[in-house]
Design a protein around this motif. Sequence first.
Motif, PDB file in Angstrom:
ATOM      1  N   UNK B 165       0.829  -1.198   0.000  1.00  0.00           N
ATOM      2  CA  UNK B 165       0.000   0.000   0.000  1.00  0.00           C
ATOM      3  C   UNK B 165       0.865   1.251   0.000  1.00  0.00           C
ATOM      4  N   UNK B 166       1.857   1.252  -0.900  1.00  0.00           N
ATOM      5  CA  UNK B 166       2.852   2.331  -0.945  1.00  0.00           C
ATOM      6  C   UNK B 166       3.540   2.531   0.413  1.00  0.00           C
ATOM      7  N   UNK B 167       4.075   1.432   0.923  1.00  0.00           N
ATOM      8  CA  UNK B 167       4.927   1.466   2.123  1.00  0.00           C
ATOM      9  C   UNK B 167       4.155   1.852   3.395  1.00  0.00           C
ATOM     10  N   UNK B 168       2.825   1.646   3.370  1.00  0.00           N
ATOM     11  CA  UNK B 168       2.025   2.006   4.542  1.00  0.00           C
ATOM     12  C   UNK B 168       1.746   0.805   5.445  1.00  0.00           C
ATOM     13  N   UNK B 169       1.778  -0.389   4.896  1.00  0.00           N
ATOM     14  CA  UNK B 169       1.370  -1.547   5.692  1.00  0.00           C
ATOM     15  C   UNK B 169       2.467  -1.958   6.660  1.00  0.00           C
ATOM     16  N   UNK B 170       2.058  -2.690   7.696  1.00  0.00           N
ATOM     17  CA  UNK B 170       3.005  -3.079   8.738  1.00  0.00           C
ATOM     18  C   UNK B 170       4.050  -4.056   8.218  1.00  0.00           C
ATOM     19  N   UNK B 171       3.808  -4.665   7.068  1.00  0.00           N
ATOM     20  CA  UNK B 171       4.783  -5.592   6.484  1.00  0.00           C
ATOM     21  C   UNK B 171       6.043  -4.886   5.976  1.00  0.00           C
ATOM     22  N   UNK B 172       5.965  -3.574   5.796  1.00  0.00           N
ATOM     23  CA  UNK B 172       7.092  -2.797   5.263  1.00  0.00           C
ATOM     24  C   UNK B 172       8.292  -2.857   6.214  1.00  0.00           C
ATOM     25  N   UNK B 194       3.593   4.884  -9.160  1.00  0.00           N
ATOM     26  CA  UNK B 194       2.492   5.146  -8.230  1.00  0.00           C
ATOM     27  C   UNK B 194       1.310   5.764  -8.952  1.00  0.00           C
ATOM     28  N   UNK B 195       1.609   6.628  -9.900  1.00  0.00           N
ATOM     29  CA  UNK B 195       0.542   7.242 -10.686  1.00  0.00           C
ATOM     30  C   UNK B 195      -0.282   6.176 -11.397  1.00  0.00           C
TER      31      UNK B 195
END
Lengths: 326, 326
Positions: B165-172, B194-195
């Motif tokens: 999710x563009x580096x938002x998830x806890x897996x990052x 991303x676009x």
Amino acid sequence: MKTDHPRDEIVRTLNSAKNVLVATHIHPDGDALGSQIALGNILRSLGKNVFFYGEERVSHLYRFLPGSAEIDSLLPALNGFDCAVALDCGDCNRLGAAMDSLLTVHPFVVIDHHLGHQEFGDLRWIAPERASTGEMVYDLAEALGAELSYEAAYCLYAAIVSDTGSFKYSSTTADTFRIAGELLRKGVKPAEVSGKLFDNFTVKRLNLMRLVLDSLQLYAEDQLAIIAAPREVFIKTGTTQADAETFINYPRSLNTVKVAAFLKETEKGLISVSLRSKGTDYDVAQVAAIFGGGGHRNAAGCKLRDMSIAEVQEKLLARLLPMVSR
Amino acid sequence: MKTDHPRDEIVRTLNSAKNVLVATHIHPDGDALGSQIALGNILRSLGKNVFFYGEERVSHLYRFLPGSAEIDSLLPALNGFDCAVALDCGDCNRLGAAMDSLLTVHPFVVIDHHLGHQEFGDLRWIAPERASTGEMVYDLAEALGAELSYEAAYCLYAAIVSDTGSFKYSSTTADTFRIAGELLRKGVKPAEVSGKLFDNFTVKRLNLMRLVLDSLQLYAEDQLAIIAAPREVFIKTGTTQADAETFINYPRSLNTVKVAAFLKETEKGLISVSLRSKGTDYDVAQVAAIFGGGGHRNAAGCKLRDMSIAEVQEKLLARLLPMVSR
């Protein structure tokens, strides 16, 4: 002869300072506040006395930043400071009402990544190639030999995520990712920071968003999108302009849109304009500059006085329509 | 005795293979397709013949991936292959209708990051600690000594961005950022990828969103939020239920909300319910199960037949209100 990096003199200055005032621009965003708090935290870890100045109370959107409660709007006696630092501030007017007082502190250090920076202060490190001021503060911490605390790392991560739209903007570089990775090693949890930054809608704010999205107008085969927030919608929903901060992303995210504008009537007769563009063909900083504003190629802004939203929209259309219709 | 990393045997196998079939799971997302195309590209750069198999035509959402047009739904004669690789596929049933045929190829290599992987194939590298299969393919390219092409780097970047999710998830992780940075060094432009992945809102979809958000109802001191999309709003905006896919995130993102529900009338008399909760106190999978659905603690769903939205809402409220009022 090798010239010093502007950062080096700032490092020497900060090393020898004892009492430092740390400031940022008015209506501060995540990069402004994150950088400000992190730098203060870093300077304290080096034994400095730090005062965090901010004209306004920190918006509820950013009160999750550890240390944000220390930002004080009561300017102390300024003769006690042997250094002041302005972060993320591309123009001294953006220091706010206390500008003249603040600028009496010397040396006055400016650390910023805005393009078209209006030079001010005594020592300047301006790096428009950087995605955020947060990245610059990270470098500064390294150059100062400071060990980043979890809190400082958290604030810098929030700064970077804010100003890159979670690594989506073109300003994002390999260096941005390197620093983000280092910040995670300090214990920062990406989902926690992103949750605070992005899952923080109040019901009032969602109501504002609905009203603002209702204003959507499209031009030039849907390549240009404009949304607007007249004062009435803030009053009606009990919100402030801080609540509208990221709304420009909605028109921007439309697949046909090349340029998006958001017109906010922040006070009577004062229209604040946010501009966004995609790719390298549309330089909105140039358009903002025409109206006395500034920013980056893909993200810029300006303020117009003594005009209605309709008048500002007309002026903008005259500049933006030829751009997207080229 | 040092045991081999499972990756090492896969590297030896791929090094000696000549004709490789590369597959992924059905209804592939960005990580599945990005990993599949990138691995095929990498293997070709090492002189292998590669066949890209996919049961369905690539969705319009992912056709921007360079090489996606090569994915073929016509299964060739399988005795010509001396290796098959399944990427991002946690369960052999997700290989789709051709599963039995595909599994006749040996060695059958499985590379995946899903938790609770249903083991299949001859050689497996399963790494649930990795945020995406794309990261694993990046490591594999390094271990194979392959020079990543721009196209492969682009696909891996898209894979990583999709599944985090563009580096938002806890897996990052810090590793995710390290690899993202390396991919930028190959020329990948974050804003471009991303676009393509995120700025794909159509105007019709934005109109649908406005109508759906207008339906917001809040209960139990704003802890429970419900939005609804009756059939009329899809018809009025010319959209389908796929366009409404992420709208549950809006009520979920309200700071007071603990549980959110989205009721979609996907066909006349059929109400599809999405449920979300935050934290560990509210198990929406239990509620979904009451109505014959399922899912996880924080994300679940069910379908109810021969009922109106109002009727379904009443039934849901009877279960959800006691939950948030506890």
